[in-house]
Design an enzyme around this catalytic site. Sequence first.
Site, PDB file in Angstrom:
ATOM      1  CD  GLU A 134      -2.195  -1.015   3.094  1.00 48.94           C
ATOM      2  OE1 GLU A 134      -1.634  -0.337   3.982  1.00 48.94           O
ATOM      3  OE2 GLU A 134      -3.272  -1.583   3.245  1.00 48.94           O
ATOM      4  CE  LYS A 136       6.155   4.979   6.485  1.00 45.61           C
ATOM      5  NZ  LYS A 136       5.934   6.348   6.885  1.00 45.61           N
ATOM      6  CG  ASP A 138       4.896  12.143   5.348  1.00 49.09           C
ATOM      7  OD1 ASP A 138       5.057  11.560   6.423  1.00 49.09           O
ATOM      8  OD2 ASP A 138       5.741  12.884   4.818  1.00 49.09           O
ATOM      9  CE1 TYR A 245      -1.701   2.496  10.028  1.00 48.19           C
ATOM     10  CE2 TYR A 245      -1.980   4.305   8.488  1.00 48.19           C
ATOM     11  CZ  TYR A 245      -1.539   3.825   9.706  1.00 48.19           C
ATOM     12  OH  TYR A 245      -0.938   4.670  10.581  1.00 48.19           O
ATOM     13  CE  LYS A 333       9.861   6.080   5.581  1.00 46.21           C
ATOM     14  NZ  LYS A 333      10.737   6.935   6.349  1.00 46.21           N
ATOM     15  CB  CYS A 427      34.619  22.040  24.500  1.00 47.43           C
ATOM     16  SG  CYS A 427      32.848  22.168  24.764  1.00 47.43           S
ATOM     17  CB  CYS A 430      33.373  23.914  28.824  1.00 49.15           C
ATOM     18  SG  CYS A 430      34.174  22.410  28.258  1.00 49.15           S
ATOM     19  CB  CYS A 445      33.786  18.222  25.139  1.00 53.29           C
ATOM     20  SG  CYS A 445      34.015  19.198  26.616  1.00 53.29           S
ATOM     21  CB  CYS A 451      31.340  20.446  29.360  1.00 49.87           C
ATOM     22  SG  CYS A 451      30.717  20.985  27.771  1.00 49.87           S
TER      23      CYS A 451
HETATM   24  S1  IVH Z   1       0.746  -0.165   8.991  1.00 52.29           S
HETATM   25  C1  IVH Z   1       2.465  -1.696  13.419  1.00 52.29           C
HETATM   26  N1  IVH Z   1       0.227   1.000   6.738  1.00 52.29           N
HETATM   27  O1  IVH Z   1       3.738   4.975   8.882  1.00 52.29           O
HETATM   28  C2  IVH Z   1       2.336  -0.510  12.528  1.00 52.29           C
HETATM   29  N2  IVH Z   1       1.282   2.308   8.430  1.00 52.29           N
HETATM   30  O2  IVH Z   1       6.518   4.852   9.674  1.00 52.29           O
HETATM   31  C3  IVH Z   1       1.356  -0.766  11.424  1.00 52.29           C
HETATM   32  N3  IVH Z   1       1.687   4.650   7.788  1.00 52.29           N
HETATM   33  O3  IVH Z   1       3.144   4.348  12.290  1.00 52.29           O
HETATM   34  C4  IVH Z   1       1.305   0.394  10.523  1.00 52.29           C
HETATM   35  N4  IVH Z   1       0.841   4.501   5.773  1.00 52.29           N
HETATM   36  O4  IVH Z   1       1.532   5.949  11.000  1.00 52.29           O
HETATM   37  C5  IVH Z   1       0.751   1.163   7.968  1.00 52.29           C
HETATM   38  N5  IVH Z   1      -0.297   1.881   4.681  1.00 52.29           N
HETATM   39  C6  IVH Z   1       0.202   2.050   5.890  1.00 52.29           C
HETATM   40  C7  IVH Z   1       0.724   3.282   6.347  1.00 52.29           C
HETATM   41  C8  IVH Z   1       1.270   3.376   7.621  1.00 52.29           C
HETATM   42  C9  IVH Z   1       1.408   5.294   6.661  1.00 52.29           C
HETATM   43  C10 IVH Z   1       2.361   5.260   8.933  1.00 52.29           C
HETATM   44  C11 IVH Z   1       1.897   4.803  10.288  1.00 52.29           C
HETATM   45  C12 IVH Z   1       3.107   4.165  10.918  1.00 52.29           C
HETATM   46  C13 IVH Z   1       4.199   4.883  10.210  1.00 52.29           C
HETATM   47  C14 IVH Z   1       5.516   4.136  10.286  1.00 52.29           C
END
Ligand code: IVH
Length: 703
Positions: A134, A136, A138, A245, A333, A427, A430, A445, A451
């Site tokens: 799926e 991801k 933001d 999700y 990513k 440093c 300090c 340091c 410090c």
């Molecule tokens: S599954 C056990 N599915 O990304 C965690 N997370 O970087 C299960 N996120 O904490 C999460 N899209 O907030 C899942 N398709 C997706 C997602 C997703 C975004 C977020 C989520 C997670 C974070 C991790």
Amino acid sequence: MHSNKFLLSNTPVDKLGKEEAKKELSLLAGQIYYHDQLYYAEDAPEITDAQYDELRKRHRAIESVYPDLTLPDSPSLRLGTAPSKGFRKIRHVIPMLSLDNAFNQEDVFNFFNSIRNFILELKDENVQIETVAEPKIDGLSCALRYEHGKLVYGVTRGDGNEGEDVTANVLTISDIPKELPTEVPDIFEVRGEVYLSDEDFLDLNVRQERIGGRLFANPRNAAAGSLRQLDSAITASRPLRFFAYAWGEISSPFAATQWEARDKLKQWGFVLNEPAKLTQNTEQLLNYYEYIEEVRSKLGFSIDGIVLKVNRLDWQQRLGFVSRSPRWAIAWKFPPQQAKTVIESIVCQVGRTGKITPVANLRPINVGGVLVTRATLHNRDEIMRKDIRVGDTVIIQRAGDVIPQVVSVIVSLRPASSRPFEFPTVCPDCGSKLIREVGEADSYCTGGLICKAQAIERLKHFVSRDAFDIDGLGEITIAEFFAEGRVHSPVDIFTLRERNGLNPLSKIGGWGATSVKKLFDAIDRARTVSLDRFIYALGIHQVGLATAKLLARHYINIESFLMAMKDAAHPASMAKQELLSISGIGGSVTTDLIGFFTEPHNTSVLDLLLKQVKVTDYVLPSQLSPLAGKTVVFTGTLQSLTRSEAKAQAEALGLNVAGSVSKKTDYVVVGSDAGSKGKEARALNLTILDEKTWLELLHKVDM
Ligand code: IVH
């Protein structure tokens, strides 16, 4: 003026008319709120500490000229902490964890390999691991709890164990069903991401600009700022959305696979991340990854990669979790986004262990929707290797939440007057000499206790969320208290009230009766702390959260822990052997622990500290299990499951898994070809079980 994230007027404060003052206060408050959020909630500051201090200083100065303009939500009353203290806290029944990251195909292969190494049936490469992929998104994660089909609350992720009650705000989100059909399990907790579409994000910023409000750097910040509003009317005016999700607590299973679960969630009125795909093999996965990267900009919402989830829920269950993330899912990513900018200055920061980190202050630049003003230069070697200089035009990149980095210098654009950067020999805080161990990249340091920078960093660590978690003691306050001589060591926090009496808490304003009371209440709450947090708070080199937990889990109470640390100083002691036998604790951590506990200054601070706080026993997550706290050793080859799964199973029931047998071992599980450990176990007269009996025992306990 570089950006709207750092706006400071030059007009002398006493020349400001009241209307102007009011306007500027609101502008400054918006900026401070914004940077607090970045700093405390996202750990991703965009301006330097000095710039932040300037904002607060000017805000305070204007308020002192026009005290009647101080609003109830003024930053001067907020003590520089996360602007979220107004929410009720809700504990997650099942912790809300994060995802591990993959950055390339190799990481993804490793992810599947570790699954194959964990589940015995999957050793056979012909058995496919169906995977749901799926986008991801933001945004920020949020859990919605339904009881008998009614939405009872919405809570943010918070620190994973405890989040903020944002029910009133969640009710304003139209994607979120308020009622579910009757077939849904009685207790049903859906998890997902609250986010803003790109278009709504841009609109919101236009509106903000019109009303003189703060602008958001990216959709994620905007969504976070909008969901965590104390006034739900404000949230309602922001078009937040929600993708489901995952799920948390459920009273009965509702699907056998992730894909089926997606279907059910859709039927029940939730919106899901699309386009998603059920993939059979890595080739299909790769195609999906490339496809999403291609359509990324057309999706209408920001994403930073894809998420892969093992489809079979029984496998997810068996795979379980490792520290903060599931073994059955990973975030893959997209590559970092790059941009070109100029280094305006280079400063060296001092960390809590004395480590010196050079940081470049950059001409602010927008990279993939985020305003970047600083980049880490890591250490001296890195600067030398890339010959990074002040005035250089550089390519920088940011990947997700990682601090931006300098990729390369464009030497052809270098000014003629430029000189190589001279790394300091003392440093910057300090003035003590810097040292660098042979073979180490980092400089340290040597100022230790004198410090100031180190002391402040240590205090910041001590009060941080996973340590003593003292609300109201933010970076600014600590620095103020330190400068005024009120708090120099952790113990001083707990004696502050008795030493201070009824005197003003600081020479600097903003400490009204309410804020003082709040701070002391928070300090009092912190007087009881669990052993794992306590150990973590000490800030021992290499002892992070996970190691602190391992130690707490092994020694259970503070008395045994301290006794063991003292005894372990003798090289031939049992205590040292025991420490080394804890799975996950190696020789170098042991050296650091012993080093810490043999340093007289540390032990005297510890003694004083223990007079002020009560350290509660570590409670095993599965303390109800009768096997909790017992120690098991596996030896030989197991037939029905891998060593990793056996270990995880035992740990989930609160057992300690040790690598070698000793008098303290409760069970020795012997597979085929057990070697010397089996013999040792017999010699010590320990309880020896074969694999079948062991699994029966676990099954009985786990009912
Ligand atoms: S599954 C056990 N599915 O990304 C965690 N997370 O970087 C299960 N996120 O904490 C999460 N899209 O907030 C899942 N398709 C997706 C997602 C997703 C975004 C977020 C989520 C997670 C974070 C991790």
